[in-house]
Motif scaffolding. Structure first.
Motif, mmCIF file in Angstrom:
data_model
loop_
_atom_site.group_PDB
_atom_site.id
_atom_site.type_symbol
_atom_site.label_atom_id
_atom_site.label_comp_id
_atom_site.label_asym_id
_atom_site.label_seq_id
_atom_site.Cartn_x
_atom_site.Cartn_y
_atom_site.Cartn_z
ATOM 1 N N HIS A 144 0.638 59.010 90.400
ATOM 2 C CA HIS A 144 0.907 60.338 89.872
ATOM 3 C C HIS A 144 0.086 60.506 88.748
ATOM 4 O O HIS A 144 -0.440 59.782 88.379
ATOM 5 C CB HIS A 144 2.124 60.713 88.994
ATOM 6 N N ALA A 145 -0.470 62.318 89.429
ATOM 7 C CA ALA A 145 -1.951 62.532 88.718
ATOM 8 C C ALA A 145 -1.103 63.177 86.984
ATOM 9 O O ALA A 145 -0.652 64.690 87.270
ATOM 10 C CB ALA A 145 -1.914 64.030 89.263
ATOM 11 N N TRP A 146 -1.279 62.294 86.290
ATOM 12 C CA TRP A 146 -0.586 63.297 84.953
ATOM 13 C C TRP A 146 -0.948 64.246 84.383
ATOM 14 O O TRP A 146 -2.085 63.656 84.062
ATOM 15 C CB TRP A 146 -0.356 62.183 84.150
ATOM 16 N N GLU A 147 -0.668 65.023 84.193
ATOM 17 C CA GLU A 147 -1.163 66.046 82.959
ATOM 18 C C GLU A 147 -1.141 65.503 81.679
ATOM 19 O O GLU A 147 -0.230 65.775 80.825
ATOM 20 C CB GLU A 147 -0.403 67.643 83.462
ATOM 21 N N ALA A 148 -2.400 65.565 81.252
ATOM 22 C CA ALA A 148 -2.630 65.975 79.725
ATOM 23 C C ALA A 148 -2.372 66.892 78.775
ATOM 24 O O ALA A 148 -2.188 68.109 79.205
ATOM 25 C CB ALA A 148 -3.651 65.371 79.309
ATOM 26 N N GLY A 149 -1.222 65.793 78.136
ATOM 27 C CA GLY A 149 -0.419 66.867 76.861
ATOM 28 C C GLY A 149 -1.100 66.636 75.166
ATOM 29 O O GLY A 149 -1.295 65.513 75.347
ATOM 30 N N PRO A 150 0.042 66.744 74.469
ATOM 31 C CA PRO A 150 -0.320 66.282 73.076
ATOM 32 C C PRO A 150 0.079 64.693 72.769
ATOM 33 O O PRO A 150 1.339 64.620 73.915
ATOM 34 C CB PRO A 150 0.503 67.328 72.191
ATOM 35 N N SER A 151 0.271 63.767 72.185
ATOM 36 C CA SER A 151 0.981 62.504 71.846
ATOM 37 C C SER A 151 2.236 62.834 71.337
ATOM 38 O O SER A 151 2.752 63.683 70.407
ATOM 39 C CB SER A 151 0.276 61.738 71.102
ATOM 40 N N VAL A 152 3.595 62.400 72.228
ATOM 41 C CA VAL A 152 4.902 62.778 71.703
ATOM 42 C C VAL A 152 5.625 61.682 72.338
ATOM 43 O O VAL A 152 4.656 60.417 73.045
ATOM 44 C CB VAL A 152 5.443 63.819 72.624
ATOM 45 N N TYR A 153 6.574 61.525 71.851
ATOM 46 C CA TYR A 153 7.098 59.966 72.410
ATOM 47 C C TYR A 153 7.783 60.534 73.827
ATOM 48 O O TYR A 153 7.923 61.297 73.883
ATOM 49 C CB TYR A 153 8.593 60.524 71.585
ATOM 50 N N SER A 154 7.183 59.497 74.070
ATOM 51 C CA SER A 154 8.159 59.234 76.334
ATOM 52 C C SER A 154 8.009 58.464 75.784
ATOM 53 O O SER A 154 7.511 57.000 76.582
ATOM 54 C CB SER A 154 6.623 60.001 76.255
ATOM 55 N N ASP A 155 8.714 58.062 77.636
ATOM 56 C CA ASP A 155 9.715 57.077 77.832
ATOM 57 C C ASP A 155 8.422 56.687 78.822
ATOM 58 O O ASP A 155 8.586 55.226 78.932
ATOM 59 C CB ASP A 155 10.844 57.365 79.242
ATOM 60 N N ILE A 156 7.531 57.331 79.187
ATOM 61 C CA ILE A 156 6.082 56.590 79.908
ATOM 62 C C ILE A 156 6.133 55.325 79.552
ATOM 63 O O ILE A 156 5.386 54.532 80.711
ATOM 64 C CB ILE A 156 5.552 57.961 80.410
ATOM 65 N N ASN A 157 5.140 55.854 78.407
ATOM 66 C CA ASN A 157 4.411 54.841 77.978
ATOM 67 C C ASN A 157 5.323 52.993 78.196
ATOM 68 O O ASN A 157 4.624 52.594 78.477
ATOM 69 C CB ASN A 157 4.642 55.075 75.872
#
Length: 329
Positions: A144-157
């Protein structure tokens, strides 16, 4: 103060929340470095379609505590063994991650950045709406082409860290040993109910609440089940093994260590924790905090999403109130 006395004092906010009907039930447990512990339960493990009482031995969907009880220890153990380099990109294990364009930012994301939620991945992504084939969903995540945003708490990590674990071990997460006293599901007769799920069309009891984890049939960000005793066992082991767990106490940012949160203004552990405290919460209403300076840990496990998440349970204030009473001298 002894564990039993701390528990007695800190139980009041939980009792008040249950009596006010804000959450069905909960279990609070405290343990110290000497192994002294106290656990107490109150309320209901399930309200609909039937009522069952909460007990000290009730199994809970631990939700994002899976990140710190399972995924983080395994990643750090692999790093200590030299199997992975925390500062290497995930592509060192997942070479097919966004491999159609070798210049994508995703290919530079490291294990350490994922542990500390220092990546541009989105905070929330409804992967489960893309289907129920777990292999196809894993491939989707990697391409998936992930859209870059600010660093936040993300389950994707942690989903990505879980995929790396699967690739290294050659088996799915649900085929891995979750650890002593932990499991990937629970007997419904012994488990706290979570949500009456709109898309699964049933009250979830003993099966994972997290939508993406369910669709993936196991993932690195959620899925663990355990009791207050098993969570306290994990915490007690950390209190007595500071050497091998040094990284979970090592800051990566103002709010995070490797995998865990650290105290900041307004955090879940309350205002009176020592600076050497780490903690983490789970969406279903769970949490664990470990204060290394005081040699003390506590877990608050609730079923605050039962029968629905769309209700102000007051869980944020409850966690902080319990933490403040635990840590008031």
């Amino acid at each position: 103060m002894k564990a039993a006395a701390l528990l007695e004092r800190a139980f009041a906010p939980l009792a008040a929340a249950i009596q006010a009907g804000r959450i069905p039930g909960g279990v609070l447990g405290v343990v110290d470095a000497e192994g002294n512990r106290a656990v107490r339960s109150m309320g209901q493990a399930q309200l609909v379609p039937e009522r069952r009482p909460m007990t000290e031995d009730t199994w809970f969907d631990l939700a994002s505590l899976s990140k710190v009880l399972f995924t983080t220890p395994r990643i750090l153990a692999l790093a200590a063994a030299g199997t992975i380099d925390l500062d290497a990109p995930l592509t060192s294990v997942l070479p097919d991650f966004r491999h159609y364009n070798l210049d994508n930012w995703e290919r530079r994301v490291t294990f350490r950045q994922c542990l500390g939620h220092q990546t541009p991945f989105p905070a929330v992504f409804p992967l489960y709406t893309y289907g129920r084939d777990p292999d196809l969903l894993r491939t989707f995540l990697l391409q998936h082409a992930w859209e870059a945003g600010p660093s936040v708490y993300s389950d994707i990590n942690f989903i990505l860290l879980g995929l790396a674990l699967e690739r290294i071990e050659g088996r799915t997460i649900r085929d891995m040993d979750p650890g002593p006293g932990l499991a990937w599901s629970a007997d419904p007769a012994q488990a706290a109910a979570t949500e009456d799920c709109y898309w699964r069309h049933r009250v979830l009891v003993g099966e994972v609440h997290d939508d993406n984890c369910s669709a993936l049939q196991g993932a690195g960000h959620a899925g663990l089940f355990g009791t207050a005793a098993s969570v306290l066992d994990f915490a007690a082991a950390r209190l007595n093994d500071s050497g091998s767990d040094a990284l979970i106490r090592t800051p990566l940012s103002a709010r995070r260590t490797h995998g865990w949160e650290r105290p900041y203004e307004g955090w879940s552990g309350g205002e009176h924790c020592s600076p050497s405290t780490i903690g983490h919460t789970g969406f279903t209403g769970t949490g664990l905090w470990i204060d290394f300076e005081r040699g003390l840990a506590w877990t608050l496990l609730t079923n605050r999403v039962h029968p629905t998440r769309h209700f102000d349970s007051g869980i944020v204030a409850l966690r902080r109130a319990v933490g403040d009473l635990i840590n008031t001298q």
